[in-house]
Design an enzyme around this catalytic site. Structure first.
Site, PDB file in Angstrom:
ATOM      1  N   CYS A  54     -60.359  21.698 -12.262  1.00 17.37           N
ATOM      2  CA  CYS A  54     -61.658  21.176 -11.729  1.00 17.37           C
ATOM      3  C   CYS A  54     -62.779  22.476 -11.349  1.00 17.37           C
ATOM      4  CB  CYS A  54     -61.348  20.371 -10.674  1.00 17.37           C
ATOM      5  SG  CYS A  54     -62.869  19.929  -9.711  1.00 17.37           S
TER       6      CYS A  54
ATOM      7  N   CYS B 138     -64.288  22.173  -7.830  1.00 18.97           N
ATOM      8  CA  CYS B 138     -63.138  22.513  -7.049  1.00 18.97           C
ATOM      9  C   CYS B 138     -63.082  24.022  -6.613  1.00 18.97           C
ATOM     10  CB  CYS B 138     -61.681  21.926  -7.359  1.00 18.97           C
ATOM     11  SG  CYS B 138     -61.633  20.274  -7.508  1.00 18.97           S
TER      12      CYS B 138
END
Length: 85
Positions: free
Chosen positions: A12, A15
């Site tokens: 991600c 993230c």
């Protein structure tokens, strides 16, 4: 006791962008526990927390969820919410 739990995954990109922000908070607040939950490796924990999207930061006070912050935000957003908890 305040706990900040970051739900993330290694694939991600948002993230990855959030990681330095959360890491930076560690040195700015005392008495706060920071935990990372990899949703791929700890899917049961993520599911129990009702995680539907990542990154997600959940702030708990004495084990009770007091705030949920989705996406990537400025450090001040997380800091203000931690201090308000």
């Amino acid at each position: 006791m305040i706990e900040v739990v970051k739900y993330w995954a290694p694939w991600c990109q948002p993230c990855k962008m959030l990681t330095p922000t959360i890491d930076g908070l560690r040195g700015k607040v005392n008495g706060v526990t920071f935990t990372n939950v990899n949703v791929d490796e700890q899917s049961e924990i993520a599911s129990a927390a009702g995680v539907r999207n990542i990154p997600l930061v959940i702030i708990k006070k004495n084990g009770v969820v007091v705030d949920r912050i989705s996406g990537v935000n400025p450090e001040s957003v997380y800091l203000n919410k931690i201090q308000a908890a």
